[in-house]
Design a protein around this motif. Structure first.
Motif, PDB file in Angstrom:
ATOM      1  N   THR A  41       0.830  -1.204   0.000  1.00  0.00           N
ATOM      2  CA  THR A  41       0.000   0.000   0.000  1.00  0.00           C
ATOM      3  C   THR A  41       0.870   1.262   0.000  1.00  0.00           C
ATOM      4  OG1 THR A  41      -0.118  -0.051   2.420  1.00  0.00           O
ATOM      5  CG2 THR A  41      -1.918  -1.117   1.219  1.00  0.00           C
ATOM      6  N   ARG A  42       2.207   1.093   0.038  1.00  0.00           N
ATOM      7  CA  ARG A  42       3.028   2.312   0.023  1.00  0.00           C
ATOM      8  C   ARG A  42       3.018   2.920  -1.384  1.00  0.00           C
ATOM      9  NH1 ARG A  42       7.613   2.452  -2.615  1.00  0.00           N
ATOM     10  NH2 ARG A  42       9.209   0.846  -2.311  1.00  0.00           N
ATOM     11  N   ALA A  43       3.232   4.238  -1.460  1.00  0.00           N
ATOM     12  CA  ALA A  43       3.227   4.926  -2.755  1.00  0.00           C
ATOM     13  C   ALA A  43       4.502   4.576  -3.530  1.00  0.00           C
ATOM     14  CB  ALA A  43       3.162   6.434  -2.530  1.00  0.00           C
ATOM     15  N   PRO A  44       4.420   4.513  -4.858  1.00  0.00           N
ATOM     16  CA  PRO A  44       5.639   4.226  -5.641  1.00  0.00           C
ATOM     17  C   PRO A  44       6.683   5.330  -5.475  1.00  0.00           C
ATOM     18  CG  PRO A  44       3.669   4.259  -7.042  1.00  0.00           C
ATOM     19  CD  PRO A  44       3.231   4.690  -5.692  1.00  0.00           C
ATOM     20  N   PHE A  56       1.275  -1.996  -6.674  1.00  0.00           N
ATOM     21  CA  PHE A  56       0.860  -0.904  -5.777  1.00  0.00           C
ATOM     22  C   PHE A  56      -0.661  -0.899  -5.699  1.00  0.00           C
ATOM     23  CE2 PHE A  56       5.041   0.318  -7.406  1.00  0.00           C
ATOM     24  CZ  PHE A  56       5.697   0.588  -6.226  1.00  0.00           C
ATOM     25  N   VAL A  57      -1.188  -1.136  -4.519  1.00  0.00           N
ATOM     26  CA  VAL A  57      -2.646  -1.254  -4.362  1.00  0.00           C
ATOM     27  C   VAL A  57      -3.132  -0.364  -3.213  1.00  0.00           C
ATOM     28  CG1 VAL A  57      -2.693  -3.638  -5.244  1.00  0.00           C
ATOM     29  CG2 VAL A  57      -2.448  -3.254  -2.789  1.00  0.00           C
ATOM     30  N   SER A  58      -4.451  -0.138  -3.175  1.00  0.00           N
ATOM     31  CA  SER A  58      -5.031   0.653  -2.085  1.00  0.00           C
ATOM     32  C   SER A  58      -5.174  -0.251  -0.847  1.00  0.00           C
ATOM     33  CB  SER A  58      -6.410   1.166  -2.502  1.00  0.00           C
ATOM     34  OG  SER A  58      -7.264   0.056  -2.678  1.00  0.00           O
ATOM     35  N   ARG A  59      -5.454   0.372   0.300  1.00  0.00           N
ATOM     36  CA  ARG A  59      -5.669  -0.423   1.523  1.00  0.00           C
ATOM     37  C   ARG A  59      -6.840  -1.380   1.340  1.00  0.00           C
ATOM     38  NH1 ARG A  59      -2.412   1.225   5.679  1.00  0.00           N
ATOM     39  NH2 ARG A  59      -3.170  -0.173   7.288  1.00  0.00           N
ATOM     40  N   GLU A  60      -7.901  -0.886   0.665  1.00  0.00           N
ATOM     41  CA  GLU A  60      -9.098  -1.724   0.465  1.00  0.00           C
ATOM     42  C   GLU A  60      -8.749  -2.942  -0.390  1.00  0.00           C
ATOM     43  OE1 GLU A  60      -9.070   1.666  -0.150  1.00  0.00           O
ATOM     44  OE2 GLU A  60      -9.870   1.981   1.875  1.00  0.00           O
ATOM     45  N   GLU A  61      -7.994  -2.690  -1.453  1.00  0.00           N
ATOM     46  CA  GLU A  61      -7.612  -3.806  -2.334  1.00  0.00           C
ATOM     47  C   GLU A  61      -6.754  -4.821  -1.572  1.00  0.00           C
ATOM     48  OE1 GLU A  61      -7.289  -1.942  -6.813  1.00  0.00           O
ATOM     49  OE2 GLU A  61      -5.862  -1.233  -5.315  1.00  0.00           O
ATOM     50  N   MET A  65      -7.379  -8.833  -0.702  1.00  0.00           N
ATOM     51  CA  MET A  65      -6.453  -9.947  -0.997  1.00  0.00           C
ATOM     52  C   MET A  65      -6.272 -10.821   0.246  1.00  0.00           C
ATOM     53  SD  MET A  65      -3.531  -7.941  -3.184  1.00  0.00           S
ATOM     54  CE  MET A  65      -2.683  -9.232  -4.028  1.00  0.00           C
ATOM     55  N   ILE A  66      -6.198 -10.173   1.413  1.00  0.00           N
ATOM     56  CA  ILE A  66      -6.065 -10.949   2.663  1.00  0.00           C
ATOM     57  C   ILE A  66      -7.299 -11.837   2.832  1.00  0.00           C
ATOM     58  CG2 ILE A  66      -5.893 -10.846   5.195  1.00  0.00           C
ATOM     59  CD1 ILE A  66      -4.571  -8.102   4.916  1.00  0.00           C
ATOM     60  N   ARG A  67      -8.490 -11.227   2.655  1.00  0.00           N
ATOM     61  CA  ARG A  67      -9.746 -11.979   2.849  1.00  0.00           C
ATOM     62  C   ARG A  67      -9.832 -13.182   1.921  1.00  0.00           C
ATOM     63  NH1 ARG A  67     -12.147  -7.116   4.155  1.00  0.00           N
ATOM     64  NH2 ARG A  67     -12.504  -6.574   1.984  1.00  0.00           N
ATOM     65  N   GLN A  68      -9.345 -12.992   0.692  1.00  0.00           N
ATOM     66  CA  GLN A  68      -9.449 -14.087  -0.294  1.00  0.00           C
ATOM     67  C   GLN A  68      -8.363 -15.155  -0.126  1.00  0.00           C
ATOM     68  OE1 GLN A  68      -9.657 -12.446  -4.218  1.00  0.00           O
ATOM     69  NE2 GLN A  68     -11.757 -11.719  -3.907  1.00  0.00           N
ATOM     70  N   GLY A  69      -7.470 -14.952   0.820  1.00  0.00           N
ATOM     71  CA  GLY A  69      -6.391 -15.926   1.037  1.00  0.00           C
ATOM     72  C   GLY A  69      -5.395 -15.941  -0.102  1.00  0.00           C
ATOM     73  N   ALA A  70      -5.242 -14.783  -0.774  1.00  0.00           N
ATOM     74  CA  ALA A  70      -4.363 -14.738  -1.950  1.00  0.00           C
ATOM     75  C   ALA A  70      -2.892 -14.482  -1.581  1.00  0.00           C
ATOM     76  CB  ALA A  70      -4.847 -13.651  -2.906  1.00  0.00           C
ATOM     77  N   LEU A  71      -2.614 -14.264  -0.280  1.00  0.00           N
ATOM     78  CA  LEU A  71      -1.240 -13.941   0.123  1.00  0.00           C
ATOM     79  C   LEU A  71      -0.630 -15.068   0.966  1.00  0.00           C
ATOM     80  CD1 LEU A  71      -1.924 -10.246   1.253  1.00  0.00           C
ATOM     81  CD2 LEU A  71      -0.965 -10.991  -0.938  1.00  0.00           C
ATOM     82  N   ILE A  72       0.654 -15.347   0.742  1.00  0.00           N
ATOM     83  CA  ILE A  72       1.351 -16.344   1.569  1.00  0.00           C
ATOM     84  C   ILE A  72       1.543 -15.784   2.966  1.00  0.00           C
ATOM     85  CG2 ILE A  72       3.611 -17.437   1.936  1.00  0.00           C
ATOM     86  CD1 ILE A  72       3.868 -17.860  -0.979  1.00  0.00           C
ATOM     87  N   GLU A  73       1.848 -14.500   3.032  1.00  0.00           N
ATOM     88  CA  GLU A  73       2.040 -13.794   4.309  1.00  0.00           C
ATOM     89  C   GLU A  73       1.844 -12.327   4.044  1.00  0.00           C
ATOM     90  OE1 GLU A  73       4.714 -11.410   4.922  1.00  0.00           O
ATOM     91  OE2 GLU A  73       5.079 -11.623   2.783  1.00  0.00           O
ATOM     92  N   ASN A  79       3.855   1.871   8.759  1.00  0.00           N
ATOM     93  CA  ASN A  79       2.523   2.358   8.355  1.00  0.00           C
ATOM     94  C   ASN A  79       1.969   1.856   7.032  1.00  0.00           C
ATOM     95  OD1 ASN A  79       2.533   3.890  10.674  1.00  0.00           O
ATOM     96  ND2 ASN A  79       3.475   5.655   9.621  1.00  0.00           N
ATOM     97  N   ASN A  80       2.628   0.890   6.407  1.00  0.00           N
ATOM     98  CA  ASN A  80       2.057   0.335   5.183  1.00  0.00           C
ATOM     99  C   ASN A  80       1.989  -1.181   5.244  1.00  0.00           C
ATOM    100  OD1 ASN A  80       1.411   2.455   3.163  1.00  0.00           O
ATOM    101  ND2 ASN A  80       3.535   3.038   3.599  1.00  0.00           N
ATOM    102  N   TYR A  81       1.067  -1.731   4.455  1.00  0.00           N
ATOM    103  CA  TYR A  81       0.965  -3.184   4.315  1.00  0.00           C
ATOM    104  C   TYR A  81       1.891  -3.648   3.198  1.00  0.00           C
ATOM    105  CZ  TYR A  81      -3.632  -4.050   6.599  1.00  0.00           C
ATOM    106  OH  TYR A  81      -4.669  -4.218   7.459  1.00  0.00           O
ATOM    107  N   TYR A  82       2.475  -4.831   3.417  1.00  0.00           N
ATOM    108  CA  TYR A  82       3.260  -5.496   2.373  1.00  0.00           C
ATOM    109  C   TYR A  82       2.869  -6.970   2.404  1.00  0.00           C
ATOM    110  CZ  TYR A  82       6.499  -1.476   2.446  1.00  0.00           C
ATOM    111  OH  TYR A  82       7.054  -0.232   2.386  1.00  0.00           O
ATOM    112  N   GLY A  83       2.737  -7.623   1.252  1.00  0.00           N
ATOM    113  CA  GLY A  83       2.387  -9.047   1.261  1.00  0.00           C
ATOM    114  C   GLY A  83       2.833  -9.767   0.003  1.00  0.00           C
ATOM    115  N   THR A  84       2.951 -11.102   0.129  1.00  0.00           N
ATOM    116  CA  THR A  84       3.450 -11.930  -0.975  1.00  0.00           C
ATOM    117  C   THR A  84       2.314 -12.699  -1.651  1.00  0.00           C
ATOM    118  OG1 THR A  84       5.427 -12.308   0.380  1.00  0.00           O
ATOM    119  CG2 THR A  84       5.124 -13.748  -1.535  1.00  0.00           C
TER     120      THR A  84
END
Ligand code: 5GP
Length: 211
Positions: A41-44, A56-61, A65-73, A79-84
């Motif tokens: 969610t950090r800006a480029p 680069f995605v919004s907090r909502e997006e 992704m978390i809800r859909q189980g699309a991330l390994i972690e 202050n920003n989210y990062y995920g794989t």
């Protein structure tokens, strides 16, 4: 026999130069390694493009992704989210490529817990002064962000013992070679070769019967 790739997590203080090392490693061995591209969610930063350095995605997006189980972690970092994202990583491992995740320590430990065979590498500059210089010289963050990143580096330094290898980034080319040879050696570990060993044993048993 097609061998599955190794999942390799590379962490290091912000400014350790791990990104440059990984980029170089991939340039030199494009068929061997695949670099996972994270969502954030950090800006480029200037020069960064969507789908190359990060998605680069919004907090909502991201939360979707978390809800859909699309991330390994996923983890929060300054202050920003990062995920794989999962799909690419699984697909490349199946193809026999070693997949590199360049992620911070919370994420690294989650991956290790879920996949204990993960190889954890930690990259550090030769000293703290050097780290500060690199962050300031990069010129992409304001003073407050640099201070947060340095304080985060101090916290991360407490967790280094969880890693398998500690690599000092003093000279880029030497460091790239070191990372490459560590990963190659990992492939030869007995624990990573059970299927092959069983196969050879079975063949030998047949020969032995024929005697
Ligand atoms: P930066 O904002 O400097 O690109 O990255 C900040 C930190 O987030 C770095 O330590 C980087 O390795 C980490 N990071 C990047 N992608 C991911 C990810 O997918 N998951 C986790 N947990 N950390 C990540």
């Amino acid at each position: 026999m097609n061998k599955r790739g190794i999942l390799v997590v590379v962490s290091g203080f912000s400014g350790s130069g791990k990104g440059t090392i990984m980029k170089q490693l991939l340039e030199e061995h494009a068929d061997t390694y695949a670099l996972s591209i994270s969502a954030t969610t950090r800006a480029p930063r200037p020069g960064e493009t969507h789908g190359k350095e990060y998605f680069f995605v919004s907090r909502e997006e991201f939360e979707e992704m978390i809800r859909q189980g699309a991330l390994i972690e996923h983890a929060q970092y300054v202050n920003n989210y990062y995920g794989t994202p999962k799909d690419y990583v699984y697909q490349q491992l199946e193809m026999g490529r070693d997949v590199i995740l360049e992620i911070e320590i919370q994420g690294a430990l989650k991956v290790k817990k879920a996949y204990p065979e993960t190889l954890l590498l930690f990259v550090s500059p030769p000293g703290a002064e050097e780290l500060k210089h690199r962050l300031v010289d990069r010129g992409t963050e304001d003073e407050a962000t640099i201070a947060s990143r340095l304080s985060r580096a101090w916290q991360e330094a407490q967790g280094v013992e969880n890693y398998d290898y500690f690599i000092i980034n003093d000279n880029l080319e030497e460091c790239v070679q070191e990372v490459h040879s560590i990963i190659r050696s990992e492939h030869a570990r007995v624990a990573r070769n059970h299927v092959l060993i069983e196969h050879i044993r079975a063949e030998l048993k047949n020969f032995a019967k024929g005697e």
